[in-house]
Design an enzyme around this catalytic site. Structure first.
Site, PDB file in Angstrom:
ATOM      1  N   PHE A  59     -15.651  -6.142  21.708  1.00 20.81           N
ATOM      2  CA  PHE A  59     -14.800  -6.992  20.866  1.00 20.81           C
ATOM      3  C   PHE A  59     -14.708  -6.497  19.431  1.00 20.81           C
ATOM      4  O   PHE A  59     -14.232  -7.231  18.564  1.00 20.81           O
ATOM      5  CB  PHE A  59     -15.290  -8.448  20.852  1.00 20.81           C
ATOM      6  CG  PHE A  59     -15.365  -9.079  22.213  1.00 20.81           C
ATOM      7  CD1 PHE A  59     -16.533  -9.659  22.662  1.00 20.81           C
ATOM      8  CD2 PHE A  59     -14.256  -9.082  23.050  1.00 20.81           C
ATOM      9  CE1 PHE A  59     -16.608 -10.237  23.917  1.00 20.81           C
ATOM     10  CE2 PHE A  59     -14.322  -9.660  24.316  1.00 20.81           C
ATOM     11  CZ  PHE A  59     -15.504 -10.236  24.742  1.00 20.81           C
ATOM     12  N   ILE A  82     -15.084   0.229  27.549  1.00 15.83           N
ATOM     13  CA  ILE A  82     -15.982  -0.891  27.274  1.00 15.83           C
ATOM     14  C   ILE A  82     -15.886  -1.963  28.346  1.00 15.83           C
ATOM     15  O   ILE A  82     -16.308  -3.093  28.145  1.00 15.83           O
ATOM     16  CB  ILE A  82     -15.714  -1.491  25.877  1.00 15.83           C
ATOM     17  CG1 ILE A  82     -14.285  -2.021  25.756  1.00 15.83           C
ATOM     18  CG2 ILE A  82     -15.969  -0.445  24.795  1.00 15.83           C
ATOM     19  CD1 ILE A  82     -14.026  -2.722  24.429  1.00 15.83           C
ATOM     20  N   THR A  84     -12.923  -2.516  30.068  1.00 17.39           N
ATOM     21  CA  THR A  84     -11.555  -3.004  30.207  1.00 17.39           C
ATOM     22  C   THR A  84     -10.681  -2.111  31.070  1.00 17.39           C
ATOM     23  O   THR A  84      -9.544  -2.474  31.363  1.00 17.39           O
ATOM     24  CB  THR A  84     -10.918  -3.139  28.821  1.00 17.39           C
ATOM     25  OG1 THR A  84     -11.168  -1.937  28.087  1.00 17.39           O
ATOM     26  CG2 THR A  84     -11.541  -4.303  28.067  1.00 17.39           C
ATOM     27  N   GLY A 115      -6.692   2.657  22.037  1.00 20.92           N
ATOM     28  CA  GLY A 115      -7.388   3.575  22.928  1.00 20.92           C
ATOM     29  C   GLY A 115      -6.471   4.247  23.928  1.00 20.92           C
ATOM     30  O   GLY A 115      -6.378   5.476  23.987  1.00 20.92           O
ATOM     31  N   ARG A 131       4.852   0.269  28.072  1.00 20.99           N
ATOM     32  CA  ARG A 131       4.680   0.534  29.488  1.00 20.99           C
ATOM     33  C   ARG A 131       3.311   0.025  29.915  1.00 20.99           C
ATOM     34  O   ARG A 131       2.317   0.275  29.229  1.00 20.99           O
ATOM     35  CB  ARG A 131       4.758   2.054  29.656  1.00 20.99           C
ATOM     36  CG  ARG A 131       5.120   2.542  31.007  1.00 20.99           C
ATOM     37  CD  ARG A 131       5.310   4.057  30.899  1.00 20.99           C
ATOM     38  NE  ARG A 131       4.907   4.720  32.101  1.00 20.99           N
ATOM     39  CZ  ARG A 131       4.346   5.918  32.133  1.00 20.99           C
ATOM     40  NH1 ARG A 131       4.097   6.577  31.016  1.00 20.99           N
ATOM     41  NH2 ARG A 131       4.024   6.465  33.265  1.00 20.99           N
ATOM     42  N   PRO A 145      -1.315  -2.864  36.140  1.00 16.43           N
ATOM     43  CA  PRO A 145      -1.148  -4.312  36.009  1.00 16.43           C
ATOM     44  C   PRO A 145      -2.435  -5.089  36.252  1.00 16.43           C
ATOM     45  O   PRO A 145      -2.618  -6.168  35.695  1.00 16.43           O
ATOM     46  CB  PRO A 145      -0.081  -4.648  37.057  1.00 16.43           C
ATOM     47  CG  PRO A 145       0.025  -3.457  37.933  1.00 16.43           C
ATOM     48  CD  PRO A 145      -0.441  -2.275  37.155  1.00 16.43           C
ATOM     49  N   GLU A 174      -5.866  -6.683  22.417  1.00 17.46           N
ATOM     50  CA  GLU A 174      -6.084  -7.702  21.387  1.00 17.46           C
ATOM     51  C   GLU A 174      -4.959  -8.703  21.251  1.00 17.46           C
ATOM     52  O   GLU A 174      -5.157  -9.804  20.754  1.00 17.46           O
ATOM     53  CB  GLU A 174      -6.362  -7.001  20.046  1.00 17.46           C
ATOM     54  CG  GLU A 174      -7.689  -6.254  20.109  1.00 17.46           C
ATOM     55  CD  GLU A 174      -7.964  -5.338  18.949  1.00 17.46           C
ATOM     56  OE1 GLU A 174      -8.512  -5.823  17.945  1.00 17.46           O
ATOM     57  OE2 GLU A 174      -7.637  -4.140  19.050  1.00 17.46           O
TER      58      GLU A 174
END
Lengths: 329, 694
Positions: free
Chosen positions: B229, B456, B458, B499, B580, B584, B657
């Site tokens: 975070f 991290i 994600t 990133g 893009r 998903p 974010e």
């Protein structure tokens, strides 16, 4: 946490004898450990000796003569909440249990341990700060400091902590009796009565004497026709302590008036708060919103909120009224 | 076509079986364990440290304090210069570390260290117009502190409809699942840190510098990271402390920050006081926009959150002013927390837009559409793409917004007041220089691609695998993605939602170069490997001057219990335009995670200042409330398919974010709609709600 020794008790008498050797001070009974072990890690509790009582033959829920229920102190909270007799006769207790802690914690927590859990006041839990409960005479910074979630009734200059247990609130409303075994033998303690107000000795959460072990809790027979409910208000939907909670039992007579009632409030005081004045105001009277409002007011007139927690008084009034309205419906 | 497919995380099996190793789970021979000793005063000076009892405790290897710690070199982040001086700048600051054979012994011995302080008075509470407020030279990361266009004062005074309101947000702490943790190992090659970090390559230089080492003598490994975070975006003092402890003891040292200590030494979001002034004509077109921010920083290091910067981007309006002031208090240093700047700033702007909609009698969605700018309102350059209006319209359609009665406090269901609200979101679409290699293994059927990027949790490993596979024209299973190591080609930190764009562009470039080599040579022979590298620096230098941002809109339905003040969010829907979407599955997770966190910001998160002792009082997850499953309603995350060839080579905008950005305002706006009362101080706690309802 400091090194400690551990023994597993085989029976209640043995556990008590073991604790008595330490005069109660540096020995602790270990049930589910869901609060004690946390406090050991935080340095709040520093026992030299742990006596594991989780496997004593105190894990039964059985009916007693006359229709009451005797609950062993080692019964896990999840098991008690799901017990058919608790669900059918004492829904307030099942609801209170299910609103406490989390599923994982309830699977581990015992009835005896739930009753004896300690406040979650942040000053108590931080050994770098003063706390009269943890270190008598060191002070209570919550009085002038952060106390938004702490006591509004029955507190003292020495301590404004609240008691965290939901189960204890329900048991207090139900008029439970706690059986304890100590070096001097067995005795029973009523609820309310087990937990004390802080007065000038906040280090003592309860009236238990050193080495006394809770062995059972007995619920009186459920009154025929009575309905009961537990309502808890908190800052998130689960895994949070009560800002305010209400445990209420209500029986209407044939004319729709209040035949009998029992009410306990949580989140307001150092002990589950039996609302005797509200009960007296209600008995024999009409079961309507106006009467419930007057009863709530009678009880909460005793409140002495601190600088930042007066909202609890209005919240308790609202929730008590609403709970009674729904029970009377 | 690998990108665009919902590929499961490539490390999913390793994670669910427990085979994935996090920082202190790595092994090293002869490991010792560290436990941090923290200050118990908020300001002052250490007068004496008695370590005798700790040293005498069983299994203790060393007790390190400022009295015996090695000297460290000056660095920009003074928080990293641990144990150098007796001064204390905030409660919870590191004053020592105990190293022992076991974690339990280290903890017990740490409690035996006795520190005597000459305590001084402290100042830890940011209040409006605090006397210590000053104008910082810049705001994070390099934005101008203030901006001004036109005649704000005159235009605001003359506006037909005006809103002048002040919002406050409390301090918030990051609570990634994995605490900050480090395993420090020294050998003849230098120092290796197994670190829970958002940027292994970027952590290397500051650590090397503070320890007085050449960069190449430090390696940082962050193979798996359990969330961040933003709190792991730069090295934290514990990492240096672990290195020092390992150096002093001559043994590898594992040092994990406790959950409580995370509220002290690993950063947090500053509280904010934000005055919003919006002036509009009768049709709701903005003529004056003012956003004045007050925040806190520490006396150790300045960090000024760029809270008003989203106001520079969002809406058209000829006369505008944004300002920032910070007060240096006796507190830990604030730092990045998910969507720094945008998250608190948009809470104020989007709440004020809702208040303006009410004042002007215009639908909140229509008001936002009406003020959508053609070009960046302050930079004056075109947007590479801007689809806020599409998000608002798509969100409104999915949500059923048109059926909403705009009058507040009109829907009641038993003891519940029901309301709905909307807010916009934005986040910069940054792309930073990065390098990558791509290698065809012997036989030409397997490929290894490497970049120092850090995943991290994600999904970076996964989307980079997809980019590589697609570019190479092979199946994802034929690609091994190496990430999370400073020994790999340089990559920017996993932060700022930059990133994927930054790393993906480098990976794409390396794979294109490799593909070109393979095609030119007819493919590798049976025994040869072929490798290509790529650096995106020059590509980025050639980029057009455009305003690059992702946009979104969040919609909320909630209920308020009139007896208890409890709020339950029933529905949370977000629509995003973020370029893009490469995967998903992972994208949806990030949007939902961001929205959950925004809901938490509105309803429950709050770090409570203990005025007497100067620290944050609710310092664990039992008392610092974040949502539990029972708090989370149906959350719907959708996106607009957006083709943006100018944003960066991959056409992606960051999504880490933006989900949080507008959510708190949407919740607050829905609360107003439900109750008719505006609470401008977060969080919307039961006591505040009851107070507001009267």
């Amino acid at each position: 946490m400091r090194p400690f020794t551990y023994e597993r008790a085989v029976d209640a008498a043995g556990a008590v004898a073991a604790a008595a050797r330490f005069d109660g001070g540096p020995a602790r009974y270990l049930g589910g450990g869901t609060n004690l072990v946390d406090l050991m890690r935080l340095g709040v509790e520093r026992p030299e000796h742990l006596i594991d009582v989780s496997r004593l033959a105190l894990d039964c829920v059985e009916e007693v003569e006359g229709g009451g229920l005797r609950i062993g102190a080692a019964v896990r909270n999840s098991d008690l909440a799901a017990h058919p007799l608790v669900l059918s006769r004492y829904p307030v207790l099942a609801q209170a249990l299910l609103q406490g802690a989390s599923g994982q914690l309830r699977n581990l927590a015992t009835v005896g341990g739930n009753l004896l859990q300690r406040t979650r006041c942040p000053y108590f839990q931080d050994v770098t700060k003063p706390c009269n409960k943890r270190r008598p005479g060191s002070g209570c910074p919550a009085v002038e400091g952060e106390h938004r979630n702490l006591a509004v009734i029955g507190h003292s200059p020495a301590c404004v902590a609240t008691h965290p247990s939901d189960m204890a609130v329900a048991m207090t409303a139900l008029g439970a009796t706690v059986s304890v075994q100590g070096p001097g033998g067995e005795r029973t303690i009523g609820m309310p009565g087990l937990h004390r107000l802080p007065g000038d000795d906040p280090a003592r959460d309860t009236v238990l004497e050193p080495a006394e072990l809770i062995t059972a809790v007995t619920l009186p027979p459920a009154a025929a026709g009575a309905r009961s409910r537990y309502r808890k208000v908190r800052e998130r939907a689960s895994f949070a302590f009560a800002l305010v909670s209400v445990a209420a039992v209500l029986r209407l007579d044939d004319e729709g008036r209040v035949g009998d009632c029992a009410i306990a409030l949580g989140g307001l005081a150092h002990a589950p708060w039996r609302a005797r004045r509200a009960e007296e105001a209600l008995r024999g009277g009409p079961a309507d919103e106006a009467a419930f409002a007057r009863a709530a007011e009678a009880e909460l007139a005793q409140a002495r909120p601190l600088r930042d927690n007066a909202y609890k008084v209005g919240l308790a009034r609202n929730v008590l009224e609403r709970t009674l309205v729904e029970l009377a419906r | 076509m690998s990108t665009g497919l919902p590929l499961p995380r490539v490390e999913a099996r390793a994670k669910v079986t427990g085979a994935a190793r996090y920082a202190v789970e790595h092994s090293a021979d002869g490991v010792a364990y560290g436990w941090i000793v923290t200050s118990t005063v908020a300001r002052g000076r250490i007068e004496a440290i008695d370590t005798a009892a700790a040293l005498a405790a069983p299994e203790v290897v060393a007790v390190i304090t400022h009295e015996n710690a090695p000297r460290l070199q000056p660095v920009d982040d003074h928080e990293l210069r641990v144990l150098q001086a007796p001064e204390v700048s905030y409660r919870g600051q590191i004053v020592g570390v105990v190293v022992a054979e076991s974690l339990e012994s280290a903890r017990e011995a740490a409690a035996l260290v006795r520190v005597d302080y000459a305590a001084e008075g402290h100042d830890v509470l940011l209040v409006r117009d605090h006397p210590k407020l000053y104008r910082p030279e810049k705001v994070n990361p390099n934005y101008p502190t203030d901006t001004s266009f036109g005649d704000f004062d005159g235009a605001f005074a003359a506006a037909e409809v005006r809103v002048d309101v002040t919002y406050t947000t409390p301090a918030f702490h990051n609570n990634p699942m994995e605490p900050h943790a480090t395993l420090a190992v020294w050998d003849e090659d230098g120092l290796t840190l197994y670190e829970s970090s958002q940027g292994a390559p970027t952590a290397r230089a500051p650590v090397a510098k503070v320890l007085g080492l050449a960069d190449e003598r430090v390696r940082v490994v962050a193979e798996h990271v359990g969330g961040g975070f933003g709190s792991k975006g730069t090295p934290r003092p514990h990492a240096v402390l672990a290195a020092v402890a390992a150096q002093v003891t001559g043994r590898p040292v594992k040092l994990a920050v406790t959950r409580q200590q995370m509220f002290q030494i690993t950063g947090y979001r500053t509280p904010t006081v934000q005055r919003m002034r919006l002036g509009a004509d009768a049709d709701g077109r903005l003529v004056a926009i003012g956003h004045d921010v007050q925040e806190q920083t520490s006396t150790v290091r300045e960090f000024a959150e760029q809270t008003a910067t989203p106001t520079r981007v969002m809406y058209a309006g000829a006369n505008r002013r944004t300002t920032h002031l910070v007060a240096a208090l006796d507190v830990p240093t604030p730092s990045w927390m998910r969507a720094p700047g945008e998250c608190p700033g948009m809470y104020a702007l989007e709440s004020a837009m809702d208040e303006l909609a009410v004042a002007a009698g215009i639908d909140p969605v229509a008001l936002r559409v009406r003020n959508d700018p053609e070009v960046d309102p302050e930079e004056g350059v075109p947007f590479s793409s801007r689809n806020l209006v599409a998000c608002l319209r798509e969100g409104a359609a999915r949500f059923g917004w048109d059926a909403r009665d705009p009058r507040p406090s009109t829907r009641r269901e038993g003891r519940w007041l029901v309301g709905s609200g909307v807010a916009s979101s934005t986040y910069p679409a940054r792309c930073r220089p990065a390098q990558a290699f791509a290698r065809a293994e012997a036989g030409g059927r397997h490929f290894v691609v490497g970049i120092g990027a850090t995943d991290i949790g994600t999904g970076a490993r996964t989307v980079l695998t997809q980019v590589a596979a697609e570019t190479l024209g092979v199946e994802p299973g034929q690609v091994t993605m190496m990430v999370g190591d400073s020994a790999l080609p340089h990559a920017p930190v996993a932060g700022g939602s930059a990133g994927t764009a930054s790393w993906g562009s480098a990976v794409q470039g390396a794979c294109r170069a490799l593909r070109a080599q393979l095609d030119a040579s007819g493919g590798p022979s049976g025994t040869d490997t072929v490798e290509a590298t790529y650096d995106t620096t020059e590509d980025l230098e050639r980029q057009k001057e455009l305003s690059r941002h992702a946009f979104g809109a969040q919609f909320v339905t909630l209920r308020v219990d009139v007896d208890s003040g409890e709020i339950r969010v029933d529905r949370l829907l977000g629509v995003f335009a973020a370029g893009r979407i490469l995967n998903p599955r992972t994208a949806r997770s990030q949007f939902i995670g961001g929205m959950t966190m925004g809901m938490a910001m509105a309803l429950m998160e709050e770090s409570v200042v203990d005025l007497e002792f100067g620290d944050y009082l609710n310092h664990d997850l039992a008392q610092y409330h974040v949502p539990v499953n029972a708090d989370i309603p149906s959350i719907e995350a959708h996106w607009i398919d957006e083709e943006d060839p100018d944003v960066n080579p991959l056409g992606v905008k960051g999504i880490g974010e933006i989900g949080i950005v507008g959510t708190a305002a949407a919740v607050g706006n829905a609360f107003f709609h439900a109750t008719g009362v505006r609470i401008r101080d977060l969080p919307l706690r039961p006591d505040r709600v009851l107070g507001a309802l009267g």
